[in-house]
Design a protein around this motif. Structure first.
Motif: not given
Length: 262
Positions: A211-214, A217-218, A2-7
């Motif tokens: 969703n802090k990391s999200f 990252v985004m 999810k974080n990869i997609k967010a970035f």
């Protein structure tokens, strides 16, 4: 995953926004709802958080070309538009929190459609011939009311509002587009902080902590994309880019209008 997609999603939106001179939040909002399946109010709050990051860095990046001391020579414009925009942001955030989900989706759809229209108008028929009124006091007063309207729109969408602030500043005060862009950022940052604080008083704000990391990252992806987009200025002409971006907004508006909670 999810974080990869967010970035990469944030990076793509940042590049599109950077090419136009915006933060890309108008395009990030439909992505948060359509691809990442956040509810309308959660997407707006997350969008606001990331918009704060992008605007803060954008103001810093632009300071090498338009210094803060030079901006302060136009402090009256900033102060008077802020008087309206912070009040508008407070009420706009309150409106978003009170709207039922289906009404909020439709409101978002209408505002995306409105922004698409503003972008097209600015690109193909917008020119400034000096300040709107002959008397400075009239321009300052009109700036307050305009700022209030833009503050409401920006708070509901969770965006910085540059696509509205910039043409408004050029039209009302007769300054050039580059200066208007930096003035817009200077007005947007405190305005978004007010809306952010208003959202923080609601239970929905917990989506930030969940969703802090999200968000980070985004947000980083959006900042990097905006920087790349700025470097690519001139590669794609605005005559092609603006209609393309408006088409994205129109499709997003259509999807938002008929969107249902999962």
């Amino acid at each position: 995953m999810k974080n990869i997609k967010a970035f990469f999603g944030g990076g793509t939106i940042g590049i599109l926004g950077g090419l136009v001179g915006l933060g890309g939040a108008e395009f990030r909002l439909p992505m948060l709802i359509g691809i990442f399946s956040f509810s309308a109010i959660s997407a707006v709050i997350l969008n606001k958080a990331m918009s704060l990051l992008v605007v803060g860095f954008s103001l810093l990046f632009r300071s090498s070309e338009i210094s803060f001391s030079f901006l302060m020579e136009y402090s009256q414009i900033i102060v008077f538009m802020l008087l309206g925009s912070v009040v508008g942001a407070w009420f706009g955030a309150g409106i978003a929190l009170k709207l039922k989900s289906d009404i909020l989706y439709k409101t978002i759809a209408f505002l995306l459609l409105f922004i698409a229209g503003v972008l097209l108008f600015e690109q193909f028929s917008f020119e400034s011939n000096g300040a709107l009124f002959n008397k400075e006091s009239y321009n300052l007063a009109f700036g307050v009311f305009t700022g209030a309207f833009i503050g409401i729109v920006a708070a509901i969408l969770g965006v910085a509002g540059g696509e509205l602030y910039i043409p408004a500043i050029i039209l009302i005060y007769g300054v050039d587009a580059k200066l208007a862009g930096s003035l817009s950022l200077a007005i947007s940052l405190p305005t978004m902080l007010v809306a952010f604080f208003r959202y923080s008083r609601d239970e929905s704000f917990k989506v930030i902590f969940e969703n802090k990391s999200f968000v980070v990252v985004m947000g980083i992806g959006s900042i990097a994309g905006a920087y790349i987009g700025a470097l690519l200025l001139g590669v794609v002409s605005n005559e092609i880019l603006i209609p393309l971006l408006c088409s994205i907004l129109l499709v997003s508006s259509y999807k938002m209008y008929g969107h249902k909670e999962h």
